[in-house]
Design a protein around this motif. Structure first.
Motif, PDB file in Angstrom:
ATOM      1  N   GLY A 162       0.813  -1.226   0.000  1.00  0.00           N
ATOM      2  CA  GLY A 162       0.000   0.000   0.000  1.00  0.00           C
ATOM      3  C   GLY A 162       0.841   1.268   0.000  1.00  0.00           C
ATOM      4  N   HIS A 163       2.161   1.125   0.004  1.00  0.00           N
ATOM      5  CA  HIS A 163       3.037   2.303  -0.029  1.00  0.00           C
ATOM      6  C   HIS A 163       2.598   3.209  -1.191  1.00  0.00           C
ATOM      7  CE1 HIS A 163       6.544   4.810  -0.428  1.00  0.00           C
ATOM      8  NE2 HIS A 163       7.023   4.321   0.698  1.00  0.00           N
ATOM      9  N   PRO A 164       2.386   4.509  -0.921  1.00  0.00           N
ATOM     10  CA  PRO A 164       1.829   5.380  -1.969  1.00  0.00           C
ATOM     11  C   PRO A 164       2.615   5.368  -3.276  1.00  0.00           C
ATOM     12  CG  PRO A 164       1.982   6.559   0.134  1.00  0.00           C
ATOM     13  CD  PRO A 164       2.575   5.204   0.364  1.00  0.00           C
ATOM     14  N   ARG A 165       3.936   5.221  -3.184  1.00  0.00           N
ATOM     15  CA  ARG A 165       4.722   5.253  -4.429  1.00  0.00           C
ATOM     16  C   ARG A 165       4.580   3.953  -5.224  1.00  0.00           C
ATOM     17  NH1 ARG A 165      10.288   8.377  -3.411  1.00  0.00           N
ATOM     18  NH2 ARG A 165       9.439  10.422  -2.926  1.00  0.00           N
ATOM     19  N   VAL A 166       4.469   2.834  -4.514  1.00  0.00           N
ATOM     20  CA  VAL A 166       4.219   1.557  -5.201  1.00  0.00           C
ATOM     21  C   VAL A 166       2.837   1.636  -5.860  1.00  0.00           C
ATOM     22  CG1 VAL A 166       3.866  -0.927  -4.875  1.00  0.00           C
ATOM     23  CG2 VAL A 166       5.677   0.255  -3.601  1.00  0.00           C
ATOM     24  N   GLN A 167       1.876   2.173  -5.108  1.00  0.00           N
ATOM     25  CA  GLN A 167       0.517   2.288  -5.631  1.00  0.00           C
ATOM     26  C   GLN A 167       0.460   3.216  -6.843  1.00  0.00           C
ATOM     27  OE1 GLN A 167      -2.367   0.653  -4.904  1.00  0.00           O
ATOM     28  NE2 GLN A 167      -1.054  -0.680  -3.691  1.00  0.00           N
ATOM     29  N   ALA A 168       1.236   4.305  -6.805  1.00  0.00           N
ATOM     30  CA  ALA A 168       1.245   5.240  -7.944  1.00  0.00           C
ATOM     31  C   ALA A 168       1.757   4.528  -9.204  1.00  0.00           C
ATOM     32  CB  ALA A 168       2.109   6.452  -7.619  1.00  0.00           C
ATOM     33  N   CYS A 169       2.805   3.715  -9.057  1.00  0.00           N
ATOM     34  CA  CYS A 169       3.345   2.989 -10.218  1.00  0.00           C
ATOM     35  C   CYS A 169       2.330   1.977 -10.746  1.00  0.00           C
ATOM     36  CB  CYS A 169       4.655   2.286  -9.860  1.00  0.00           C
ATOM     37  SG  CYS A 169       6.017   3.420  -9.549  1.00  0.00           S
ATOM     38  N   LEU A 170       1.724   1.240  -9.832  1.00  0.00           N
ATOM     39  CA  LEU A 170       0.715   0.242 -10.221  1.00  0.00           C
ATOM     40  C   LEU A 170      -0.450   0.891 -10.966  1.00  0.00           C
ATOM     41  CD1 LEU A 170       0.255  -2.151  -7.172  1.00  0.00           C
ATOM     42  CD2 LEU A 170       0.290  -2.805  -9.574  1.00  0.00           C
ATOM     43  N   ARG A 171      -0.938   1.983 -10.383  1.00  0.00           N
ATOM     44  CA  ARG A 171      -2.096   2.685 -10.964  1.00  0.00           C
ATOM     45  C   ARG A 171      -1.758   3.190 -12.365  1.00  0.00           C
ATOM     46  NH1 ARG A 171      -2.571   5.977  -6.818  1.00  0.00           N
ATOM     47  NH2 ARG A 171      -1.469   7.675  -7.856  1.00  0.00           N
ATOM     48  N   GLU A 172      -0.563   3.767 -12.518  1.00  0.00           N
ATOM     49  CA  GLU A 172      -0.184   4.333 -13.823  1.00  0.00           C
ATOM     50  C   GLU A 172      -0.005   3.238 -14.878  1.00  0.00           C
ATOM     51  OE1 GLU A 172       0.038   7.677 -14.866  1.00  0.00           O
ATOM     52  OE2 GLU A 172      -1.146   7.671 -13.022  1.00  0.00           O
ATOM     53  N   VAL A 173       0.621   2.128 -14.494  1.00  0.00           N
ATOM     54  CA  VAL A 173       0.814   1.044 -15.469  1.00  0.00           C
ATOM     55  C   VAL A 173      -0.552   0.480 -15.874  1.00  0.00           C
ATOM     56  CG1 VAL A 173       1.724  -1.280 -15.822  1.00  0.00           C
ATOM     57  CG2 VAL A 173       3.146   0.438 -14.722  1.00  0.00           C
ATOM     58  N   ARG A 174      -1.427   0.294 -14.903  1.00  0.00           N
ATOM     59  CA  ARG A 174      -2.753  -0.243 -15.225  1.00  0.00           C
ATOM     60  C   ARG A 174      -3.548   0.734 -16.096  1.00  0.00           C
ATOM     61  NH1 ARG A 174      -3.645  -2.752  -9.233  1.00  0.00           N
ATOM     62  NH2 ARG A 174      -3.333  -4.960  -9.746  1.00  0.00           N
ATOM     63  N   ARG A 175      -3.387   2.028 -15.827  1.00  0.00           N
ATOM     64  CA  ARG A 175      -4.094   3.035 -16.629  1.00  0.00           C
ATOM     65  C   ARG A 175      -3.618   2.964 -18.091  1.00  0.00           C
ATOM     66  NH1 ARG A 175      -3.199   8.061 -18.275  1.00  0.00           N
ATOM     67  NH2 ARG A 175      -1.185   8.200 -17.229  1.00  0.00           N
TER      68      ARG A 175
END
Ligand code: DP6
Length: 399
Positions: free
Chosen positions: A75-88
């Motif tokens: 749930g680390h915000p930076r891990v989540q930001a990468c995940l969200r962007e790749v999925r987008r």
């Protein structure tokens, strides 16, 4: 990646990079937009690399992450930001139609990542780590575009680890960060004689992390503001020219000055931040004595947010300078493992050199030297036996 029985997996490796024009300070802390452009050398993955496996399966019930074998906070915000962007990006590529491809974007994912070097010892582990995470996720979802913008969301310096050789991270102008990207200045083959020696002085975690440290600098250091507005734009152009010309004198001088100015901005921060130690300062003095003895720049140091020295030099100088370091910091116990990485030949030092350069030796102050060189960007690992996750989606037990 083909999804077999609902399980898809991809493994990549990614490199560390060392900035010769340093990034220090953000103008947007959420999007990770820097106050100045920076330029780095990507180091070879034969010596320093992160390996990451990303897997997606309909059987996974939650996203999970393991770092160096231990479960970590996905749930680390930076891990989540990468995940969200790749999925987008993956969703966009599929034209908005959800789940038309074999691998569903709604599947949970498991990620395992390992470094072959100490984490948070000032060896830019977050850069290799996020570059590797984004590369593995991109492979998993079949993305082929340039993804430095996504890696930047993990850690600023990570965007530069998306390329090999000599890499610029241009600060960009747009508030949304779409022009804050890494660009390759020259490939790793451009300067075949260039070598890198990492002098590991401490494996301890650093006292103030880069993220917090640079924010305090932005808020309190007038020198940092001047550096970003006036000094870096000039230096960046000069450094690119030195690299294009393979001019070691110019490259080395500017790399040392830029490292020193970065640490000066740390001292100008209030309260001040100290990343250099007495041993770091001994190494700086040694490099200057060595260059002065030879009458030109044969070695150049650079220090990031930690006490380890990165020495740039040319292949014909490595053996002699390694011997100078060995005499200056005689190894206490690990004499045979003092030099690691690429082979180093033996050198006999002339008495004049020893007399002029090896002044007060400090036994045991340098733990070991890692010999490496510029290298390529992230790589796909084809061999399934190298995946860090097993068929059950859990970390394989490490040998
Ligand atoms: C001193 O990239 O680690 O190594 O963007 O907050 O994750 P965040 O910081 P990070 O900072 C690296 C700073 C440096 C200089 C450099 O690599 O340019």
């Amino acid at each position: 990646m083909a999804a077999e029985r609902g399980l898809a997996m991809a493994t990549c490796t990614a490199p560390v990079n060392i900035a010769v024009i340093k990034y220090w300070g953000k103008r947007d802390t959420d999007l990770i937009l820097p106050i100045n452009s920076s330029l780095s050398v990507t180091l070879h993955q034969d010596q320093l690399k992160t390996t990451t496996t990303a897997a997606a399966s309909r059987d996974f019930t939650e996203d999970r992450l393991w770092l160096n074998g231990k479960e970590a906070d996905v749930g680390h915000p930076r891990v989540q930001a990468c995940l969200r962007e790749v999925r987008r990006l993956a969703r966009k590529r599929r034209g908005g139609g959800e789940d038309t491809a074999a691998l569903s974007l709604s599947y949970k994912i498991h990620i395992a990542s390992e470094n072959n070097f100490p984490t948070a010892a000032g060896l830019a582990s977050s850069a290799a780590g996020y570059a590797c995470l984004v590369s593995a996720l991109a492979r998993l979802y079949g993305l082929e575009e340039e993804l430095s913008e996504v890696a930047r969301r993990g850690s600023g310096s990570a965007c530069r680890s998306m390329f090999g050789g000599f890499v610029q991270w241009q600060r960009g102008e747009r508030p949304d960060g779409t022009d804050s990207l890494a660009l390759q200045v020259a490939p790793e083959t451009h300067w075949p004689e260039l070598r890198v020696l990492v002098l590991v002085v401490s494996e301890e975690k650093k006292p103030v992390g880069s993220t917090a440290g640079m924010q305090t600098s932005v808020e309190t250091s007038p020198l940092l503001k001047h550096r970003a507005e006036v000094v870096v734009p000039e230096r960046l152009a000069q450094m690119m020219q030195h690299i294009r010309d393979r001019d070691f004198e110019g490259f080395g001088q500017l790399a040392m000055r830029d490292s020193n100015q970065f640490h000066a901005t740390c001292l100008d921060t209030f309260p001040p931040i100290f990343y250099l130690t007495d041993v770091s300062r001994h190494i700086i003095a040694l490099a200057h004595r060595y260059n002065a003895h030879h009458g030109h720049t044969k070695v150049a140091y650079s220090f990031d947010a930690g006490p380890n020295a990165v020495i740039f030099t040319l292949a014909d100088t490595v053996a002699e300078f390694v011997e100078v370091v060995r005499r200056s910091f005689p190894p206490s116990t690990n004499g045979d493992q003092f030099v690691r990485g690429l082979p180093v030949g033996s050198a006999t030092l002339l008495p004049e050199l020893v007399g002029a350069v090896v002044t007060e030796p400090v036994p045991g102050a340098v733990q070991y030297i890692l010999h490496t060189k510029p290298g390529p960007g992230p790589q796909l690992v084809d061999d399934p036996s190298q995946h860090l996750l097993g068929a059950d989606g859990l970390p394989r037990s490490r040998a």
